[in-house]
Design a protein around this motif. Sequence first.
Motif, mmCIF file in Angstrom:
data_model
loop_
_atom_site.group_PDB
_atom_site.id
_atom_site.type_symbol
_atom_site.label_atom_id
_atom_site.label_comp_id
_atom_site.label_asym_id
_atom_site.label_seq_id
_atom_site.Cartn_x
_atom_site.Cartn_y
_atom_site.Cartn_z
ATOM 1 N N TYR A 1 -12.330 -40.862 54.189
ATOM 2 C CA TYR A 1 -13.201 -41.944 54.649
ATOM 3 C C TYR A 1 -14.519 -41.934 53.880
ATOM 4 N N THR A 2 -15.162 -43.096 53.827
ATOM 5 C CA THR A 2 -16.573 -43.086 53.438
ATOM 6 C C THR A 2 -17.346 -42.488 54.619
ATOM 7 N N LEU A 3 -18.454 -41.844 54.354
ATOM 8 C CA LEU A 3 -19.225 -41.211 55.424
ATOM 9 C C LEU A 3 -19.699 -42.246 56.447
ATOM 10 N N ARG A 4 -20.065 -43.434 55.958
ATOM 11 C CA ARG A 4 -20.531 -44.491 56.854
ATOM 12 C C ARG A 4 -19.419 -44.933 57.806
ATOM 13 N N ASP A 5 -18.209 -45.069 57.272
ATOM 14 C CA ASP A 5 -17.077 -45.514 58.096
ATOM 15 C C ASP A 5 -16.691 -44.433 59.099
ATOM 16 N N LEU A 6 -16.613 -43.174 58.623
ATOM 17 C CA LEU A 6 -16.214 -42.072 59.510
ATOM 18 C C LEU A 6 -17.203 -41.916 60.654
ATOM 19 N N ARG A 7 -18.474 -41.755 60.314
ATOM 20 C CA ARG A 7 -19.480 -41.489 61.348
ATOM 21 C C ARG A 7 -19.767 -42.717 62.196
ATOM 22 N N GLY A 8 -19.469 -43.909 61.647
ATOM 23 C CA GLY A 8 -19.633 -45.120 62.424
ATOM 24 C C GLY A 8 -18.636 -45.231 63.567
ATOM 25 N N ARG A 9 -17.534 -44.476 63.494
ATOM 26 C CA ARG A 9 -16.511 -44.497 64.548
ATOM 27 C C ARG A 9 -16.740 -43.413 65.600
ATOM 28 N N LEU A 10 -17.722 -42.556 65.347
ATOM 29 C CA LEU A 10 -17.930 -41.402 66.225
ATOM 30 C C LEU A 10 -19.267 -41.501 66.949
ATOM 31 N N GLY A 11 -19.294 -40.963 68.154
ATOM 32 C CA GLY A 11 -20.542 -40.789 68.877
ATOM 33 C C GLY A 11 -20.807 -39.299 68.978
ATOM 34 N N TYR A 12 -22.013 -38.876 68.629
ATOM 35 C CA TYR A 12 -22.302 -37.443 68.555
ATOM 36 C C TYR A 12 -23.576 -37.125 69.313
ATOM 37 N N ALA B 1 -26.808 -41.061 76.311
ATOM 38 C CA ALA B 1 -26.811 -42.523 76.433
ATOM 39 C C ALA B 1 -26.758 -43.177 75.060
ATOM 40 N N ARG B 2 -27.478 -42.617 74.102
ATOM 41 C CA ARG B 2 -27.491 -43.177 72.744
ATOM 42 C C ARG B 2 -26.089 -43.149 72.131
ATOM 43 N N ALA B 3 -25.357 -42.068 72.344
ATOM 44 C CA ALA B 3 -23.997 -41.974 71.796
ATOM 45 C C ALA B 3 -23.052 -42.937 72.504
ATOM 46 N N ILE B 4 -23.253 -43.154 73.803
ATOM 47 C CA ILE B 4 -22.377 -44.030 74.584
ATOM 48 C C ILE B 4 -22.550 -45.491 74.186
ATOM 49 N N VAL B 5 -23.791 -45.885 73.858
ATOM 50 C CA VAL B 5 -24.083 -47.282 73.503
ATOM 51 C C VAL B 5 -23.185 -47.770 72.367
ATOM 52 N N ARG B 6 -22.825 -46.891 71.463
ATOM 53 C CA ARG B 6 -22.027 -47.288 70.296
ATOM 54 C C ARG B 6 -20.596 -47.667 70.667
ATOM 55 N N ARG B 7 -20.101 -47.234 71.801
ATOM 56 C CA ARG B 7 -18.685 -47.403 72.176
ATOM 57 C C ARG B 7 -17.787 -46.839 71.072
ATOM 58 N N PRO B 8 -17.916 -45.539 70.778
ATOM 59 C CA PRO B 8 -17.183 -44.955 69.646
ATOM 60 C C PRO B 8 -15.715 -44.720 69.981
ATOM 61 N N ALA B 9 -14.914 -44.533 68.930
ATOM 62 C CA ALA B 9 -13.510 -44.173 69.126
ATOM 63 C C ALA B 9 -13.396 -42.742 69.626
ATOM 64 N N MET B 10 -14.388 -41.911 69.284
ATOM 65 C CA MET B 10 -14.387 -40.517 69.734
ATOM 66 C C MET B 10 -15.822 -40.098 70.028
ATOM 67 N N LEU B 11 -16.013 -39.426 71.144
ATOM 68 C CA LEU B 11 -17.325 -38.934 71.547
ATOM 69 C C LEU B 11 -17.322 -37.417 71.456
ATOM 70 N N VAL B 12 -18.275 -36.870 70.690
ATOM 71 C CA VAL B 12 -18.381 -35.418 70.510
ATOM 72 C C VAL B 12 -19.668 -34.956 71.184
ATOM 73 N N LEU B 13 -19.522 -34.157 72.251
ATOM 74 C CA LEU B 13 -20.667 -33.640 72.999
ATOM 75 C C LEU B 13 -20.771 -32.137 72.757
ATOM 76 N N ASP B 14 -21.771 -31.742 71.975
ATOM 77 C CA ASP B 14 -21.922 -30.331 71.611
ATOM 78 C C ASP B 14 -22.899 -29.654 72.560
ATOM 79 N N ASP B 15 -22.352 -29.105 73.649
ATOM 80 C CA ASP B 15 -23.176 -28.425 74.652
ATOM 81 C C ASP B 15 -24.339 -29.319 75.067
ATOM 82 N N ALA B 16 -24.006 -30.607 75.311
ATOM 83 C CA ALA B 16 -25.027 -31.634 75.498
ATOM 84 C C ALA B 16 -25.613 -31.668 76.893
ATOM 85 N N SER B 17 -25.078 -30.887 77.825
ATOM 86 C CA SER B 17 -25.595 -30.905 79.198
ATOM 87 C C SER B 17 -26.107 -29.542 79.641
#
Length: 571
Positions: A399-410, A480-496
């Motif tokens: 993938y291009t980095l823009r396309d890959l990361r555009g599909r993900l919420g982090y 909330a910022r990651a959720i707004v994107r409505r990504p295909a995949m959400l990655v939560l790294d010890d986010a809570s």
Amino acid sequence: MQQIKQSLRGHTDKLILAPLFKLLEAIFELMVPLIIARIINVGIAAGDTGFILVQGGWLLGLAVLGILAAVIGQHYAAQAAADVGRVLRSRLWARTMALSYEQAEAAGRGKLIHLITGDVTQIQHGLNMLLRLGVRVPLLAVGSVVMALWLNPRIGLIFLVTVIALGLSLWLVIRRILPGFGEIQAEQDELSRLGREHLAGVRVIRAFNRQASEAKAFDRVATGLTRKLMRVGRMIALLPPLASLFIHGAVLGIVWLGARHTYAGLSNPGEIIALVSYMGITLLSIMVAVHLTIIFTRALASMRRVEAVLELTPSIVDGPGAVFDADAPVLEFDGVSFAYHMGARSALADISFTLRAGETLGVIGGTGSGKTTLAGLILRFTDAAAGEVRVGGAAVGAYTLRDLRGRLGYVPQKAALFTGSVAHNLRMAAPDAAEEELWAALEIAQAAEFVRALPEGIDTEISQGGVSLSGGQRQRLNIARAIVRRPAMLVLDDASSALDYITDAALGRALRDWAEGTAVVLISQRAASLRLADRILVLEDGAAVGLGTHGELIERCAVYREICRSQGLCS
């Protein structure tokens, strides 16, 4: 200096016009002593007022033309320098953003910031001075000597000898000064690093009463910088008196020899006045040349530092492009291994799993087990050393980095907020999101209540890093910022990690309701946060020691069972 040359492209007109007009200014200035000599020798000697007025008119005209040429030349020089500075800053910023985490750490974050601000300013100043004075000063210095030799070859020899002797003397002093500038810049980098560390860790310093010791550490570096500045400053201070000694000695020689020649009828008063004027121009030119040498030396050192970063090749680059297959698993790890350094212990070793749309994968393990590394591989912050990470059926590297990361919420482990309103921070993930979408994301992230209580609600300004908010509030805004994107995949790294158990549980329920059709990678230290995940991956020292549901792992994974027991989830 290939990278610097690239930044000069597109500014050729200004780079030519600036020195051209400064060249004209220098020519006009060199003509002035000749006209003064004619006024003295012809006009005053003959008492010809008309001749004096005509020559005075020429002087006035030359002054006006010189001022116009100077203003136009300086305008183009300043514009060219500002444009090149803007291009260099933009290129440096783009290159810094493209570097991998390891490359940025190796270059030094404090140094990168100083390059974009201090070093580019130094280059900009050097280019401005080069365009304004790089042509004018040599022409004035050489032109003065030539005109002196033309007016009176015998007395003009004093010019030639003085300029050569002075040039050699100044060069010997400058040779000792030049290495000091590199040392000064290195000390400034260290001072900047210490300042950033101390400001970032000010609470820890105060909590352990380390203000005095840290102040001493800072003072040691500041004192070292001061000593280097003083040493270089003392040598620079030698230059003006040294130049004055030679030039004023030459002026005495011109006046003494000129008086003898005038008495003998070999010269006239106008020539002597002109020669003294040319010597003054020579003195000023040499002093400016010395000043320019110092500026250019510092600019050259900055150019080398900037060039070194611009020549870095980012280790993470765009792939040729790939098509996201909605029917394929959203995420696949196929025998993935990774180590941060050649020959170092693997941070991840032979990890394999599959995650489909609508599923949640929990990831748990002790500190240093590789959880954050796994998240970094998904977003291509780093590339796998072995095996393959696939998103939507295609390798992440395709993938291009823009396309890959555009599909993900982090959502990173350390909450990151930027100066601006709450809405501005949320729209970083989705610039076109409506306000209703922002509030919906805040509700899911359990942040709506405290945002409504802010002075201006969603339009409340947040200071840099969100220091005015609690750790839990910052984390919820990041989610909330990651959720707004409505990504295909959400990655939560010890986010809570900063949330209390009640809020964490409410967040988990809201995410499950929201995430229908979205794959979720939920990394956490808390087993309670992962109990309802479809599968849980247990990591220990970079290896997968368990993969299954909470119940399955309790039965057959000793590491997971011990984690749960330590957290009071099982007896």
